[in-house]
Design a protein around this motif. Structure first.
Motif, PDB file in Angstrom:
ATOM      1  N   SER A  66       0.816  -1.283   0.010  1.00 44.53           N
ATOM      2  CA  SER A  66      -0.087  -0.030   0.014  1.00 44.53           C
ATOM      3  C   SER A  66       0.873   1.189  -0.060  1.00 44.53           C
ATOM      4  O   SER A  66       2.009   1.367   0.383  1.00 44.53           O
ATOM      5  N   THR A  67       0.209   2.476  -0.542  1.00 38.38           N
ATOM      6  CA  THR A  67       1.132   3.661  -0.318  1.00 38.38           C
ATOM      7  C   THR A  67       0.701   4.535   0.688  1.00 38.38           C
ATOM      8  O   THR A  67       0.857   5.599   0.831  1.00 38.38           O
ATOM      9  N   ILE A  68      -0.256   3.942   1.604  1.00 37.51           N
ATOM     10  CA  ILE A  68      -0.596   4.526   2.781  1.00 37.51           C
ATOM     11  C   ILE A  68       0.515   4.871   3.660  1.00 37.51           C
ATOM     12  O   ILE A  68       1.558   3.917   3.860  1.00 37.51           O
ATOM     13  N   LYS A  69       0.760   6.039   4.157  1.00 39.44           N
ATOM     14  CA  LYS A  69       1.950   6.462   5.015  1.00 39.44           C
ATOM     15  C   LYS A  69       3.059   6.513   4.263  1.00 39.44           C
ATOM     16  O   LYS A  69       4.413   6.299   4.875  1.00 39.44           O
ATOM     17  N   ARG A  70       3.433   6.947   2.982  1.00 37.50           N
ATOM     18  CA  ARG A  70       4.313   6.773   2.190  1.00 37.50           C
ATOM     19  C   ARG A  70       4.536   8.353   1.381  1.00 37.50           C
ATOM     20  O   ARG A  70       3.640   8.947   1.592  1.00 37.50           O
ATOM     21  N   PRO A  71       5.747   8.836   1.491  1.00 35.23           N
ATOM     22  CA  PRO A  71       5.852   9.986   0.933  1.00 35.23           C
ATOM     23  C   PRO A  71       5.061  10.302  -0.376  1.00 35.23           C
ATOM     24  O   PRO A  71       4.925   9.634  -0.908  1.00 35.23           O
ATOM     25  N   GLU A  72       4.808  11.680  -0.586  1.00 34.77           N
ATOM     26  CA  GLU A  72       3.849  12.054  -1.773  1.00 34.77           C
ATOM     27  C   GLU A  72       4.486  11.645  -3.054  1.00 34.77           C
ATOM     28  O   GLU A  72       3.731  11.464  -4.040  1.00 34.77           O
ATOM     29  N   ASN A  73       5.857  11.675  -3.054  1.00 35.85           N
ATOM     30  CA  ASN A  73       6.740  11.613  -4.393  1.00 35.85           C
ATOM     31  C   ASN A  73       6.441  10.021  -4.709  1.00 35.85           C
ATOM     32  O   ASN A  73       6.412   9.736  -6.064  1.00 35.85           O
ATOM     33  N   GLN A  74       6.456   9.140  -3.751  1.00 38.28           N
ATOM     34  CA  GLN A  74       6.269   7.688  -4.172  1.00 38.28           C
ATOM     35  C   GLN A  74       4.633   7.518  -4.412  1.00 38.28           C
ATOM     36  O   GLN A  74       4.541   6.765  -5.407  1.00 38.28           O
ATOM     37  N   LYS A  75       3.673   8.228  -3.906  1.00 36.31           N
ATOM     38  CA  LYS A  75       2.507   8.010  -4.368  1.00 36.31           C
ATOM     39  C   LYS A  75       2.309   8.492  -5.866  1.00 36.31           C
ATOM     40  O   LYS A  75       1.487   7.861  -6.747  1.00 36.31           O
ATOM     41  N   ARG A  76       2.984   9.497  -6.171  1.00 40.94           N
ATOM     42  CA  ARG A  76       2.812  10.183  -7.475  1.00 40.94           C
ATOM     43  C   ARG A  76       3.395   9.249  -8.560  1.00 40.94           C
ATOM     44  O   ARG A  76       3.141   8.960  -9.666  1.00 40.94           O
ATOM     45  N   THR A  77       4.533   8.686  -8.031  1.00 35.07           N
ATOM     46  CA  THR A  77       5.193   7.537  -8.982  1.00 35.07           C
ATOM     47  C   THR A  77       4.476   6.325  -9.032  1.00 35.07           C
ATOM     48  O   THR A  77       4.230   5.942 -10.476  1.00 35.07           O
TER      49      THR A  77
END
Length: 59
Positions: A11-22
């Protein structure tokens, strides 16, 4: 160019915004979603950036 299948496994929960955008740029966003893409230097860089969230299989 080689084709690869990229599957999101974490999951992308609690990940930095740049990783979510990637993850979104790769065409993913939900766990177990997969995409098949050509392995270009740009895609390879994105895979390296979120390698802990995805699995990669060569086709």
């Amino acid at each position: 160019m080689a084709k690869v299948r990229i599957s999101q496994i974490r999951s992308t929960i609690k990940r930095p915004e740049n990783q979510k955008r990637t993850i979104k740029a790769l065409g993913l966003g939900k766990i177990n979603r997969s995409v098949e893409v050509e392995l270009t230097p740009q895609i390879n860089g994105m895979i390296n950036k979120v390698s802990h969230l995805v699995s990669v299989t060569e086709l």
